[in-house]
Enzyme design. Structure first.
Site, PDB file in Angstrom:
ATOM      1  N   THR A 176    -135.644 -34.081  31.126  1.00 64.85           N
ATOM      2  CA  THR A 176    -134.623 -35.139  31.181  1.00 64.85           C
ATOM      3  C   THR A 176    -133.829 -35.217  29.878  1.00 64.85           C
ATOM      4  O   THR A 176    -132.603 -35.356  29.879  1.00 64.85           O
ATOM      5  CB  THR A 176    -135.276 -36.519  31.406  1.00 64.85           C
ATOM      6  OG1 THR A 176    -136.170 -36.431  32.486  1.00 64.85           O
ATOM      7  CG2 THR A 176    -134.227 -37.577  31.710  1.00 64.85           C
ATOM      8  N   ASP A 199    -131.077 -34.167  36.990  1.00 65.80           N
ATOM      9  CA  ASP A 199    -131.335 -33.759  35.606  1.00 65.80           C
ATOM     10  C   ASP A 199    -131.937 -32.359  35.474  1.00 65.80           C
ATOM     11  O   ASP A 199    -131.595 -31.604  34.576  1.00 65.80           O
ATOM     12  CB  ASP A 199    -132.173 -34.818  34.841  1.00 65.80           C
ATOM     13  CG  ASP A 199    -133.553 -35.086  35.447  1.00 65.80           C
ATOM     14  OD1 ASP A 199    -133.842 -34.594  36.558  1.00 65.80           O
ATOM     15  OD2 ASP A 199    -134.343 -35.796  34.796  1.00 65.80           O
ATOM     16  N   HIS A 200    -132.845 -31.990  36.388  1.00 67.33           N
ATOM     17  CA  HIS A 200    -133.493 -30.671  36.324  1.00 67.33           C
ATOM     18  C   HIS A 200    -134.239 -30.460  37.623  1.00 67.33           C
ATOM     19  O   HIS A 200    -134.268 -31.347  38.468  1.00 67.33           O
ATOM     20  CB  HIS A 200    -134.458 -30.584  35.135  1.00 67.33           C
ATOM     21  CG  HIS A 200    -135.394 -31.765  35.056  1.00 67.33           C
ATOM     22  ND1 HIS A 200    -136.479 -31.913  35.882  1.00 67.33           N
ATOM     23  CD2 HIS A 200    -135.365 -32.881  34.290  1.00 67.33           C
ATOM     24  CE1 HIS A 200    -137.092 -33.051  35.608  1.00 67.33           C
ATOM     25  NE2 HIS A 200    -136.425 -33.677  34.658  1.00 67.33           N
ATOM     26  N   HIS A 256    -140.158 -38.813  40.230  1.00 67.97           N
ATOM     27  CA  HIS A 256    -140.774 -37.962  39.216  1.00 67.97           C
ATOM     28  C   HIS A 256    -142.118 -37.463  39.726  1.00 67.97           C
ATOM     29  O   HIS A 256    -142.827 -38.191  40.419  1.00 67.97           O
ATOM     30  CB  HIS A 256    -140.975 -38.768  37.924  1.00 67.97           C
ATOM     31  CG  HIS A 256    -141.297 -37.912  36.729  1.00 67.97           C
ATOM     32  ND1 HIS A 256    -142.517 -37.321  36.565  1.00 67.97           N
ATOM     33  CD2 HIS A 256    -140.546 -37.543  35.665  1.00 67.97           C
ATOM     34  CE1 HIS A 256    -142.504 -36.618  35.442  1.00 67.97           C
ATOM     35  NE2 HIS A 256    -141.316 -36.730  34.876  1.00 67.97           N
ATOM     36  N   GLU A 308    -133.375 -38.370  38.679  1.00 68.55           N
ATOM     37  CA  GLU A 308    -134.595 -37.697  38.268  1.00 68.55           C
ATOM     38  C   GLU A 308    -134.999 -36.576  39.236  1.00 68.55           C
ATOM     39  O   GLU A 308    -135.075 -36.793  40.446  1.00 68.55           O
ATOM     40  CB  GLU A 308    -135.726 -38.736  38.140  1.00 68.55           C
ATOM     41  CG  GLU A 308    -137.071 -38.168  37.742  1.00 68.55           C
ATOM     42  CD  GLU A 308    -137.054 -37.396  36.434  1.00 68.55           C
ATOM     43  OE1 GLU A 308    -136.520 -37.913  35.440  1.00 68.55           O
ATOM     44  OE2 GLU A 308    -137.567 -36.262  36.407  1.00 68.55           O
TER      45      GLU A 308
HETATM   46  C1  GP9 Z   1    -139.256 -40.470  31.051  1.00 66.74           C
HETATM   47  C2  GP9 Z   1    -138.422 -39.877  32.124  1.00 66.74           C
HETATM   48  C3  GP9 Z   1    -139.037 -38.594  32.655  1.00 66.74           C
HETATM   49  O1  GP9 Z   1    -138.700 -41.543  30.373  1.00 66.74           O
HETATM   50  O2  GP9 Z   1    -137.109 -39.725  31.715  1.00 66.74           O
HETATM   51  O3  GP9 Z   1    -138.875 -37.521  31.820  1.00 66.74           O
HETATM   52  P1  GP9 Z   1    -139.127 -35.999  32.298  1.00 66.74           P
HETATM   53  O4  GP9 Z   1    -140.609 -35.812  32.392  1.00 66.74           O
HETATM   54  O5  GP9 Z   1    -138.458 -35.807  33.613  1.00 66.74           O
HETATM   55  O6  GP9 Z   1    -138.496 -35.176  31.232  1.00 66.74           O
HETATM   56 MN    MN Z   2    -136.497 -35.786  34.407  1.00 66.98          MN
END
Ligand code: GP9
Ligand code: MN
Length: 638
Positions: free
Chosen positions: A300, A475-476, A415, A258
């Site tokens: 994500t 992921d980003h 996150h 994440e």
């Molecule tokens: C939520 C998690 C976060 O289930 O994958 O998503 P994001 O806000 O990073 O897209």
């Molecule tokens: Mn994410």
């Protein structure tokens, strides 16, 4: 209160004018302070002042079509909705650095999930956004000064004429400032800057309706053109890397890290490694240090989409929610045909990002979501289950999967707003830039690193490790442009568009037990993982449209395209934001002419990918391929 004063306050036009002024001032204040719109000249400044007025008069004016009895209520309802739209954008922008789009609104059906983030995103000064509404409501509640908004027809007509006048001036000035503004819609900030926030939302709604109609009108000819493009691109289809088939039959474990950016890898803070485990793992793996995320608003879920499909996410909204019922040809479905069990594991509930629906279209056998885990107050933070208990509780699930499996683990603790709620999670001191999010980021990344270490330990203890290949990817981005000041302090340099593009690097580590690995400098992105993984397993693409290339292929084009139209190659960086061109190794800005072909290619490829998704074109794939094959067969027999 003085009688004259009371009389004056109870006049309909006084109330109406006051409301218009309040909303106008508030909107202008937001445009000036809450969003980064890069006002370049006097004309743009002027546009910014006048943009709100036409839509404010128009929408509030709609209340005149209600009977006088209902008018005040209708008026206040419209006023409230407009204030809410404005404020929602202000809060949304603080995190996403972007404006809300209708598809995004629909995907956040679980606004409760954003609770933690939303709280961190509101400021005390935000009272200003609601003070006017309170004043107006009070004005209407006190009988003695309650106004009745009854205007002559002529006055109402004049109000709407003013709307038209302002709208015309606004649109023509905007057209001069930015030709084809409405046709080219990559950049929402420009739309808001030149059309105003409310008109932007009208535009966005029209676009959303248009998007849904695209599927209906799509036909299979569009697919042939795209197949031609894909097949003509260097290394795009069927070009194998030298490790083709080297992991045949092995389990595949994907780990979504994440918000993890590449700059934390091999970096120290207060003399301590931020990611000690990942650093060691990278040494013992294929570590790609020129790997970028290609995600857009779907974050994500966009990363997941890119990786499973080798197609780009969408320019607006998240494909996971807008096009979840399309026909896809995704990795889970493909490996399943080769005897694999494709599953996904994630400690959030199943409907977030519409995963429960989308996973069925992508061919996942099972989604182990929140319901499969024991989630308590103690073992969760922010969005839910912490990464360490997530991996611990995942082990019994993994052990019971039919082998070989294709299992995706989606971590969550790192996150925004990067919270810890237990001292044992804090394995490194926060940074000291004074920007809370940036400072805490290092702590949650460090925690995430520890969770991956634990995961590898458990995989070894449970005898799963040696038959498995591991693909770990960020992921980003986690730190947005809003934190450039703090980031420049961390990196020790100014953040120009060039550095901003470089900050979109995310780690990619492909660990194959028993294989030594090395650092790979080829430029790539999430778009490339589908062919890379399939080739490692010895699976060839057939009947497919994919925009990525096998990262191990020698003759692949060393490049990647961002969702915003930027493009990076081994030599150049084209930054769509600011339309700038840079030499990749020196970081020096160079003539835009050099980057023109990159820009064109990025635009073309993104357009093709969008056509596939919006038109749901993969539903035509089988018949189209068959036709081509028939054509080839007849040609051969002639
Ligand atoms: C939520 C998690 C976060 O289930 O994958 O998503 P994001 O806000 O990073 O897209
Ligand atoms: Mn994410």
């Amino acid at each position: 209160m003085n009688k004259d004063y009371k009389q004056w306050l109870s006049k309909g036009w006084v109330f109406f004018a006051a409301a218009v002024l309040f909303l106008w001032a508030k909107t202008y204040y937001a445009l000036q302070t809450a969003f980064t719109l890069d006002i370049e000249n006097g004309v743009q400044q002027f546009i910014l002042v006048i943009t709100p007025i036409s839509s404010i008069l128009f929408f509030l004016g709609l209340s005149f079509f209600f009977s006088p009895k209902r008018r005040n209520k209708a008026f206040m309802t419209i006023y409230f909705i407009m204030s809410f739209v404005l404020y929602a954008n202000v809060v949304y922008y603080r995190f996403f650095n972007d404006f809300i789009t209708l598809p995004v609104l629909m995907q956040y059906k679980n606004f409760g999930d954003l609770g933690g983030s939303a709280k961190a995103l509101t400021h005390p000064m935000d009272v200003l956004y609601w003070l006017d509404t309170v004043i107006l409501v009070a004005w209407l509640v006190f009988k003695k000064i309650r106004p009745t908004m009854e205007f002559r027809k002529r006055t109402v007509a004049m109000i709407f004429a003013t709307v038209l006048g302002f709208a015309a001036v606004n649109l023509s000035l905007a057209e001069v400032e930015r030709p084809q503004l409405l046709v080219r819609t990559f950049d929402r900030a420009k739309l808001v800057k030149l059309l105003g926030i409310y008109n932007y939302h009208i535009y966005d709604s029209v676009m959303t309706a248009k998007t849904s109609s695209r599927r209906v009108f799509a036909d299979s000819n569009e697919l042939s053109e795209i197949l031609n493009y894909v097949n003509s691109q260097q290394g795009k289809m069927g070009v194998h890397g030298k490790y083709f088939g080297k992991a045949k039959g092995k389990n595949v474990v994907l780990v979504s890290l994440e918000s993890t950016q590449n700059f934390v890898i091999n970096r120290k803070l207060h003399g301590q490694e931020i990611t000690p485990f990942l650093n060691d793992l990278a040494d013992d793996s294929f570590y790609f240090d020129n790997f970028y995320h290609n995600t857009g608003q779907g974050k994500t879920s966009d990363a997941e989409f890119l990786i499973d499909n080798s197609l780009y996410g969408l320019p607006r909204g998240a494909v996971y929610t807008t096009n979840a019922n399309n026909e896809y040809n995704a990795t889970p479905e493909i490996v399943k045909d080769h005897g694999y069990t494709p599953v996904s594991l994630h400690g959030n509930h199943a409907s977030f990002w519409n995963r429960d629906v989308m996973y069925q279209s992508l061919g996942y056998d099972h989604f182990y979501s929140k319901d499969s885990y024991n989630v308590t107050d103690e073992n969760s933070v922010n969005y839910g289950l912490k990464d360490i208990p997530f991996f611990e509780q995942s082990m019994p699930i993994v052990k019971n999967l039919d082998k070989p499996y294709y299992a995706k683990f989606i971590t969550m603790t790192n996150h925004y707003p990067y919270i810890t709620n237990d001292k044992s999670m804090e394995m490194i001191d926060p940074a000291d830039t004074g920007d809370g999010s940036v400072d805490r980021y290092f702590q949650t990344v460090r925690y995430e690193d520890e969770s991956i270490k634990k995961f590898f330990q458990l995989m070894k203890e449970n005898g799963e490790y040696k038959d498995t290949i591991f693909v770990l990817y960020g992921d980003h981005y986690g730190i947005s442009e809003n934190h450039n000041r703090a980031m420049s302090e961390i990196l020790g340099k100014e953040i120009r568009p060039f550095e901003h593009v470089q900050l979109q690097k995310v780690p990619l580590i492909i660990h194959i037990p028993g294989m030594k690995g090395k650092t790979m400098d080829t430029v790539g992105g999430e778009i490339d993982l589908k062919p890379t993984i399939l080739h490692l397993l010895g699976i060839d693409e057939k009947n497919d449209v994919q925009f990525g290339t096998d990262l191990f292929a020698k003759n692949r084009e060393s490049a990647t395209i961002f969702r915003d139209g930027s493009m990076v190659t081994d030599k150049y960086v084209y930054a769509a934001e600011g339309n700038k061109c840079y030499d990749k190794s020196s970081g020096e800005e160079i003539d835009m002419k050099t980057c023109a072909p990159l820009k064109d290619k990025a635009d073309k490829e993104l357009q093709y990918s969008d056509k596939v998704v919006y038109g749901d074109l993969l539903r035509f794939l089988d018949s189209e391929q068959k036709e081509n094959q028939d054509k080839k067969d007849t040609e051969a027999s002639q």
